[in-house]
Scaffold this motif. Structure first.
Motif, PDB file in Angstrom:
ATOM      1  N   UNK A 228       0.836  -1.194   0.000  1.00 30.97           N
ATOM      2  CA  UNK A 228       0.000   0.000   0.000  1.00 30.97           C
ATOM      3  C   UNK A 228       0.872   1.246   0.000  1.00 30.97           C
ATOM      4  N   UNK A 229       0.424   2.338  -0.649  1.00 34.36           N
ATOM      5  CA  UNK A 229       1.247   3.556  -0.740  1.00 34.36           C
ATOM      6  C   UNK A 229       1.314   4.340   0.562  1.00 34.36           C
ATOM      7  N   UNK A 230       0.288   4.217   1.406  1.00 32.30           N
ATOM      8  CA  UNK A 230       0.280   4.866   2.717  1.00 32.30           C
ATOM      9  C   UNK A 230       0.142   3.804   3.797  1.00 32.30           C
ATOM     10  N   UNK A 231       0.836   3.998   4.900  1.00 29.43           N
ATOM     11  CA  UNK A 231       0.798   3.016   5.985  1.00 29.43           C
ATOM     12  C   UNK A 231      -0.623   2.865   6.517  1.00 29.43           C
ATOM     13  N   UNK A 232      -0.983   1.629   6.849  1.00 30.80           N
ATOM     14  CA  UNK A 232      -2.292   1.328   7.415  1.00 30.80           C
ATOM     15  C   UNK A 232      -2.110   0.648   8.761  1.00 30.80           C
TER      16      UNK A 232
END
Length: 387
Positions: free
Chosen positions: A111-115
């Motif tokens: 994913x491009x942004x941390x989750x």
């Protein structure tokens, strides 16, 4: 003694054979993988659905960076015709890959942004009619970019009705406007605000159904609870002299099995719009990753001057019918609130993920209490002429 020593290798061999046979047993196959962007929820997300020929228990793993997610499906293998790499909305998921291991299959997400784990939902659904023995594994990843826009308005106000609004329409829309500025979809007031329930046309929408179970609790499914409450509401409204239009009366999809969110939700709106209903009530049960979350919410969108009042009166009666906590009356861009011609409300009558509330929601008494409160709220709304 020598005889015993000779027997030892044989015993060891016999012990290994069953283990080898277990490992060689046929595995469940992943026969298809599909992805879709869902933007009809409060937080848009990407959904990945894997069709599996037999039962498996998915296991979720998230690395420390929050950028790599892996869902392991034990005792499964990838069918020969299934690809091992998939694309999805790049705002939410950079890539999806399948990796075959001896013990099962890993479904990997970058994913491009941390989750966090709160941004991920993994659950299972029954298999399709063609594969009743199997199951579907569903993986939802929330959008963390803020770039996926929620549905707020189609390009054509009549889309989904009489085949209008097809691709190529030149109608313009301003999706940057707040929910309260979205106009009534029919652009004409066909609904009534006069006093009394008698003669009113009320659309009751039991959320989900058929191939869409909705939220899943420890022992029940949202679609069954909403239908049970909806049927009780319809019976009470009929007794009061109202005409009831149900979007579904049994455990079915309103549009078609395994359809897309837009087709399914527009079909529900079309039923209410075609009937020229005076009010639309969509019944749902909420869910959250924490079992502590609970309470009742009424959602509305001020596409007409009367949506708020409808939500206000129904919510007040709903709260009098339960000891669940009060989550208030809130605005939202939910599809059915925007695409119905009449005042509409979406009710979240508790949390199926909360063990205490799930137990109560499956009781005949609480279902009846909510049904009566919905009818009382509708009566209050009309008795006040929608004010």
């Amino acid at each position: 003694m020598l005889k015993k020593l000779c027997m030892l290798p044989l015993l060891l061999l016999l012990a290994v054979i069953p283990m080898t046979m277990v490992q060689a047993a046929p595995k469940a196959e992943i026969t298809s993988v599909r992805t879709a962007t869902r933007n009809d929820a409060n937080t848009p997300f990407v959904r990945t659905v894997l069709e599996v020929t037999d039962r498996t228990t998915p296991r979720l793993f998230l690395d420390e960076s929050g950028e790599y997610i892996s869902v392991t499906l034990p005792h499964t293998k990838i069918a020969k015709n299934v690809d091992k790499r998939y694309d999805a909305n790049h705002n939410v998921v950079s890539r999806i890959t399948l990796t075959q291991r001896s013990s099962g299959t890993d479904v990997n997400f970058k994913v491009p942004q941390a989750v966090t784990k709160k941004d991920i939902k993994v659950f299972t659904l029954p298999g399709t009619d063609k594969n009743k023995k199997g199951m579907r594994v569903v993986i939802d990843l929330n959008d963390k970019s803020g770039k996926v826009k929620q549905w707020s308005h189609w390009n054509d106000a009549a889309i989904g009705i009489n085949n209008a609004g097809k691709k190529g329409s030149t109608a313009k829309t301003n999706t940057s406007k707040p929910a309260v500025d979205v106009p009534s979809y029919g652009n004409s007031k066909s609904y009534s605000l006069t006093q009394g329930l008698k003669g009113k046309v009320i659309a009751i929408d039991p959320g989900h159904g058929g191939s869409d179970t909705g939220a899943i609790g420890s022992f029940s499914q949202e679609k069954n609870i909403t239908l049970a409450i909806g049927q009780k509401v319809a019976e009470l409204l009929n007794d009061a002299g109202a005409k009831v239009v149900m979007t579904r009366t049994t455990d079915v999809d309103v549009y078609a099995p395994y359809d897309g969110a837009v087709e399914e939700l527009q079909a529900r709106c079309n039923i209410a719009n075609a009937a020229q209903a005076d009010a639309f009530v969509s019944i749902h049960i909420d869910s959250f990753s924490s079992a502590d979350a609970g309470g009742v919410t009424a959602y509305y969108n001020s596409k007409t001057p009367y949506d708020y009042s409808l939500a206000k009166y129904l919510h007040a009666q709903n709260m009098a019918a339960t000891n669940f906590s009060d989550r208030g009356t809130r605005t939202a861009n939910f599809y059915v609130l925007l695409h119905t011609n009449m005042p509409a409300v979406l009710l979240e009558l508790g949390f199926i993920s909360n063990p205490t509330e799930e137990q109560a929601l499956n009781s005949e008494q609480q279902q009846q209490n909510f049904a009566e409160s919905i009818v009382k709220g509708l009566a209050d709304y009309f008795d006040h002429n929608g004010q």
